[in-house]
Enzyme design. Structure first.
Site, PDB file in Angstrom:
ATOM      1  N   HIS A   1      26.520  20.919  59.519  1.00 46.12           N
ATOM      2  CA  HIS A   1      27.910  20.946  59.070  1.00 46.12           C
ATOM      3  C   HIS A   1      28.897  21.507  60.091  1.00 46.12           C
ATOM      4  O   HIS A   1      30.110  21.347  59.929  1.00 46.12           O
ATOM      5  CB  HIS A   1      27.987  21.790  57.788  1.00 46.12           C
ATOM      6  CG  HIS A   1      29.169  21.487  56.924  1.00 46.12           C
ATOM      7  ND1 HIS A   1      30.264  20.765  57.356  1.00 46.12           N
ATOM      8  CD2 HIS A   1      29.440  21.809  55.634  1.00 46.12           C
ATOM      9  CE1 HIS A   1      31.137  20.661  56.377  1.00 46.12           C
ATOM     10  NE2 HIS A   1      30.674  21.293  55.320  1.00 46.12           N
TER      11      HIS A   1
ATOM     12  N   LYS B   1      35.586   8.437  35.597  1.00 47.81           N
ATOM     13  CA  LYS B   1      37.009   8.444  35.942  1.00 47.81           C
ATOM     14  C   LYS B   1      37.793   7.362  35.207  1.00 47.81           C
ATOM     15  O   LYS B   1      39.016   7.483  35.070  1.00 47.81           O
ATOM     16  CB  LYS B   1      37.188   8.268  37.443  1.00 47.81           C
ATOM     17  CG  LYS B   1      36.700   6.947  38.010  1.00 47.81           C
ATOM     18  CD  LYS B   1      36.897   6.909  39.514  1.00 47.81           C
ATOM     19  CE  LYS B   1      36.367   5.617  40.124  1.00 47.81           C
ATOM     20  NZ  LYS B   1      36.487   5.605  41.594  1.00 47.81           N
TER      21      LYS B   1
ATOM     22  N   SER C   1      44.555  13.168  36.920  1.00 46.41           N
ATOM     23  CA  SER C   1      43.751  13.037  38.128  1.00 46.41           C
ATOM     24  C   SER C   1      42.290  13.322  37.797  1.00 46.41           C
ATOM     25  O   SER C   1      41.969  14.397  37.269  1.00 46.41           O
ATOM     26  CB  SER C   1      44.242  14.017  39.192  1.00 46.41           C
ATOM     27  OG  SER C   1      43.256  14.234  40.182  1.00 46.41           O
TER      28      SER C   1
ATOM     29  N   LYS D   1      41.297   8.503  33.668  1.00 45.19           N
ATOM     30  CA  LYS D   1      42.558   7.873  34.041  1.00 45.19           C
ATOM     31  C   LYS D   1      43.314   7.375  32.818  1.00 45.19           C
ATOM     32  O   LYS D   1      44.550   7.347  32.819  1.00 45.19           O
ATOM     33  CB  LYS D   1      42.295   6.718  35.008  1.00 45.19           C
ATOM     34  CG  LYS D   1      41.897   7.155  36.413  1.00 45.19           C
ATOM     35  CD  LYS D   1      41.685   5.962  37.318  1.00 45.19           C
ATOM     36  CE  LYS D   1      41.336   6.395  38.733  1.00 45.19           C
ATOM     37  NZ  LYS D   1      41.099   5.231  39.630  1.00 45.19           N
TER      38      LYS D   1
ATOM     39  N   SER E   1      37.216  21.813  48.679  1.00 44.68           N
ATOM     40  CA  SER E   1      37.554  21.351  50.024  1.00 44.68           C
ATOM     41  C   SER E   1      38.608  20.258  49.954  1.00 44.68           C
ATOM     42  O   SER E   1      38.484  19.301  49.191  1.00 44.68           O
ATOM     43  CB  SER E   1      36.300  20.827  50.729  1.00 44.68           C
ATOM     44  OG  SER E   1      36.612  20.320  51.999  1.00 44.68           O
TER      45      SER E   1
ATOM     46  N   TYR F   1      36.670  27.589  45.276  1.00 41.25           N
ATOM     47  CA  TYR F   1      36.999  26.811  46.467  1.00 41.25           C
ATOM     48  C   TYR F   1      36.773  25.332  46.194  1.00 41.25           C
ATOM     49  O   TYR F   1      35.744  24.935  45.648  1.00 41.25           O
ATOM     50  CB  TYR F   1      36.113  27.260  47.631  1.00 41.25           C
ATOM     51  CG  TYR F   1      36.241  26.452  48.911  1.00 41.25           C
ATOM     52  CD1 TYR F   1      36.995  26.922  49.973  1.00 41.25           C
ATOM     53  CD2 TYR F   1      35.589  25.231  49.073  1.00 41.25           C
ATOM     54  CE1 TYR F   1      37.109  26.201  51.157  1.00 41.25           C
ATOM     55  CE2 TYR F   1      35.700  24.498  50.242  1.00 41.25           C
ATOM     56  CZ  TYR F   1      36.454  24.982  51.282  1.00 41.25           C
ATOM     57  OH  TYR F   1      36.567  24.269  52.444  1.00 41.25           O
TER      58      TYR F   1
END
Length: 840
Positions: free
Chosen positions: A345, A431, A440, A435, A466, A464
């Site tokens: 990474h 999703k 979102s 939606k 990303s 957190y």
């Protein structure tokens, strides 16, 4: 996945090397290629205004602090903002950014690798690397067939990068920075004391692949001619080489040191073990150089993982010895034909490797599997004899190396046993449904994670996610802080029995909207964590640490006990990594069209329980929004009924008022004698139950002008057009088929009898013929009558030209009228032909 958290003290900045002139990625001549299109136009990573960063930081810590802690943090932020040191640090950071921009890089890039990865001293195998599990190939290939095809496609992808013909990653027609693709092949991480390093090797002179099986390492060249890149081995030839390696490893009963396990330890220990390996024998260093300079590592595992957890763990850490975790990436193919990838990474985020994997999987599905078993012995021998045999890397051991390997296995086994990894597949929805709720999908899932953690632990923690900043030159990631004031209110509302469904749904929408907004800030480089990091790192070692960074709240809210990231691609069936702090969770997830995937890892803190809490949270959120949708529909229906009832009541009141007014007018008329009585059908005058009385006519209105019937009004007056169309259709059909030239569609003068135009069963009725004849005789006085009446009821032809002509006549096109006049030799519309005209 997030970087690992380091203490905010001055020691970190002191250990980092000073800024150096690193390579900026690609030469200026590369910018004209396909891969680097628009790269020289990418903006530099911005530094937000200090006021903005501190304000957003203060807001982000509010749900994680008490009132007293929050007041102390606000004061520390205000003091930093107004202090001379705070202003100086911000100015120095901006000066650094300007200098880096002139050198074509980012102000953060030269710090990021060291701070986030290389200075991290825990095992990179468990706490830095990540993995993908590939879709199964429906053709169920053998291990070497699938491995050979994947290797062949990886070589193709590498060639696209080497020739700069790979299309750039895009977002809304804007290119992303492609700098990380430099480290996708021929790159290796090197363990060091205090900090690691990264080394990349020339692609032109390093075209070999490292293959590991049963803890033994082999290499083979992928080109027939090293100086000719086009002489790459075919998938069948690669398969032959892999079959050779597989047989060599399975037949070799010698005890070779499983040096792969040395890459799994803590980084300081890994650096010592590397030195021990080199001291054991002089040849070991040359063998290690072959691994580190190779394009990538291919792992031919003897295991056959079947369950989701077995597959995930095999891709994550395997047996430890048949891997080299410091390589840029490892392709892993198992004995049952399943496959995956493990990525290092430090120099690359997951987006370049995910694109590589997507290319491998998609292209493999479209290409035939390699096979050599259909060859006869002579052809197989001819192909195999042209290939150099794979070269084993025979590492030599020593007592010190044996002890290092034993200790590495002990640490590896203890770390594996200490971890709880739970892949969780949620099949309820994906999703598509999210939606439909007008939210979102990513932010929705983040709120489900917040709710699950809150229900499990009774609190919220720094979270957190990303967010990629690759829209900027050499951009990597920024932190999207998922825990917010709105997310806390949502979690509390979902577990408060006194809060109704509509209030819960509203709280969820507010939390989702807030996270979506913060994520947008992070992608634009306008979040808080990277800016605050830069202010910490720009400080000189001899400077005092500002109170803002001494504040315990800063450390607590930057310590990611819930670390999350998303890679959503249907070509992956597994994805994950380890937690980043000992008391935290790592949560990788994928949002697909009709399902969601989570992989939760922790040091036995209840990963399975958290997975179940996530499933329950998702189910509760769906129930909430679907019930609210039903309630809203019912309320809308009820509102419509109430509105209709109100309108009906209003109509009734108006009718009653009109009735009362009519009765008053009737009484006045009776008194004044101005009344007309109309007899009912039975001869009786109307009574109060069924009145047939009408008021005397009102004073006459002025005469209205006769409606104009020109073509313009026919086309543009909707009321007139509708009325004329009905009349004109019947008249035009009658006049066309009876041979009458007079096709002007003017209304008859007021007072004239109106003919009835009706087409019955495709022919004109007798009333139409009679009225048409009367109208024609009156309008054509003085002209000679025909001896024979024109035919009536003639069926209309179905030919295309006749239909077009008919429609032209119907729409009053002047050209068609002129042609009809010229056909009869006269422009006199009143002159009638002696015989019916032929069909136009």
């Amino acid at each position: 996945m997030p970087p690992h958290t380091s203490p905010p003290g001055s020691a970190l900045a002191a250990t980092l090397p000073p800024p150096t002139d690193l390579a900026c990625g690609f030469s200026e001549t590369d910018y004209g290629t396909i891969m680097h299109k628009g790269q020289n136009e990418l903006p530099s990573l911005p530094i937000p205004p200090l006021d903005q960063t501190l304000a957003r930081y203060i807001e982000s810590v509010r749900p994680l602090t008490t009132d007293q802690e929050y007041e102390r943090t606000v004061k520390a932020a205000q003091d930093f903002k107004n202090s001379e040191q705070g202003q100086s640090l911000d100015q120095r950071l901006r000066a650094r950014a300007l200098d880096c921009e002139q050198r074509g890089t980012s102000w953060l890039a030269e710090w990021w690798d060291d701070w986030a990865y290389f200075a991290h001293r825990d095992s990179s195998t468990f706490f830095v690397n990540y993995y993908f599990g590939f879709q199964d190939d429906p053709r169920v290939p053998t291990q070497t067939a699938r491995a050979a095809l994947l290797v062949s496609l990886a070589l193709e992808f590498r060639q696209l990068i080497a020739t700069c013909t790979l299309t750039p990653d895009m977002a809304r027609n804007a290119p992303f920075c492609m700098n990380m693709y430099r480290y996708l092949f021929n790159y290796s991480r090197i363990a060091g004391t205090a900090t690691d390093t990264a080394v990349g090797f020339p692609t032109e002179t390093n075209n070999h692949i490292c293959v590991v099986r049963n803890g033994k390492f082999y290499i083979f060249e992928t080109l027939h001619l090293p100086s000719k890149p086009s002489s790459v081995l075919s998938p069948r030839e690669i398969m032959i080489q892999l079959e050779r390696i597989k047989k060599m490893a399975d037949d070799d009963k010698s005890v070779a040191p499983p040096i792969g396990i040395l890459s799994t330890g803590q980084r300081d220990q890994a650096a010592q073990d590397r030195a021990t390996l080199f001291q054991a024998h002089t040849s070991n260093k040359a063998h290690m150089a072959k691994i580190e300079t190779s394009m990538f590592v291919l792992c031919l595992d003897a295991s056959s993982p079947s369950t989701s957890e077995e597959f995930s763990r095999a891709c994550w850490h395997g047996d430890g010895s048949s891997r080299w975790f410091d390589k840029c990436f490892q392709l892993i193919v198992f004995a049952n034909g399943r496959a995956g990838m493990n990525g290092e990474h430090s120099k690359m985020d997951a987006t370049p490797t995910s694109r590589l994997c997507r290319y491998l999987i998609d292209e493999a599905q479209a290409r035939p599997l390699p096979d050599f078993r259909n060859l006869n012995a002579e052809d197989l021998y001819e192909i195999a004899s042209a290939l150099d045999k794979p070269q084993p890397l025979n590492f030599v051991t020593s007592p010190a190396l044996d002890r290092a390997i034993t200790n590495a296995f002990t640490y590896f086994k203890a770390t594996v046993d200490a971890h709880e990894m739970v892949p969780t597949e949620f099949k309820g929805y994906g999703k598509g449904l999210i939606k439909s709720f007008k939210m979102s999908p990513d932010a929705y899932v983040q709120m489900a994670l917040q709710l699950a953690y809150y229900r499990k632990h009774g609190e919220l923690v720094a979270t957190y996610e990303s967010a990629a900043t690759r829209k900027y030159r050499h951009g990597r990631t920024e932190t999207a802080r998922s825990c917010s004031i709105e997310s806390k209110a949502f979690c509390e509302a979902m577990d408060d029995p006194d809060v109704g469904l509509k209030a819960r749904a509203a709280a969820c929408r507010a939390a989702v909207g807030r996270h979506a907004q913060y994520t947008a800030w992070a992608v634009d480089g306008q979040a808080v964590d990277r800016h605050l990091l830069g202010l910490r790192l720009i400080r000189s070692p001899d400077e005092e640490v500002p109170e803002l960074f001494k504040d315990p709240i800063y450390s607590r809210t930057s310590r990611w006990r819930l670390s999350t990231s998303q890679i959503s691609d249907d070509c992956f069936i597994a994805y994950g990594w380890g937690e980043v702090v000992p008391d935290g969770f790592g949560c990788a997830y994928m949002v697909k069209e009709s399902e969601l995937y989570f992989c939760i890892t922790s040091l036995h803190l209840g990963s399975r329980d958290l997975g179940q809490y996530i499933v329950d949270a998702l189910a509760d959120m769906r129930f909430t929004f679907e019930e609210v949708r039903k309630i809203e529909k019912a309320e809308a229906a009820q509102a419509a009924i109430v509105a209709a009832a109100a309108e009906a009541l209003s109509h009734a009141e108006r009718a009653s008022q009109m009735a009362r007014a009519s009765r008053g007018e009737l009484a006045d008329a009776l008194v004044n004698g101005n009344l007309q009585a109309i007899s009912a059908p039975d001869g009786h005058l109307g009574d109060s139950g069924s009145r047939l009385f009408v008021r005397s006519p009102s004073p006459g209105r002025p005469l209205q002008p006769v409606p104009r019937t020109s073509l313009f009004f026919q086309k543009h007056d909707p009321v007139l057009r509708t009325a004329l169309a009905r009349s004109a259709m019947a008249m035009a059909q009658e006049k066309y088929w009876s041979g009458i030239d007079d096709i002007a569609f003017d209304l008859l003068p007021p007072g004239s009898p109106k003919p009835i135009h009706a087409v019955v069963g495709g022919s004109l009725s007798s009333e139409v013929v009679a009225s048409s004849a009367a109208s024609t005789s009156s309008s054509s006085s003085g002209a000679k009558a025909t001896d024979k009446a024109p035919p009536t009821g003639r069926p209309r032809s179905d030919s295309g030209s006749q239909l077009r002509n008919f429609m032209a006549i119907l729409m009053g096109e002047d050209g068609m009228l002129s042609r009809l006049r010229s056909r009869h030799g006269s422009s006199n519309l009143s002159a009638k032909p002696t015989t019916p005209p032929s069909s136009p």
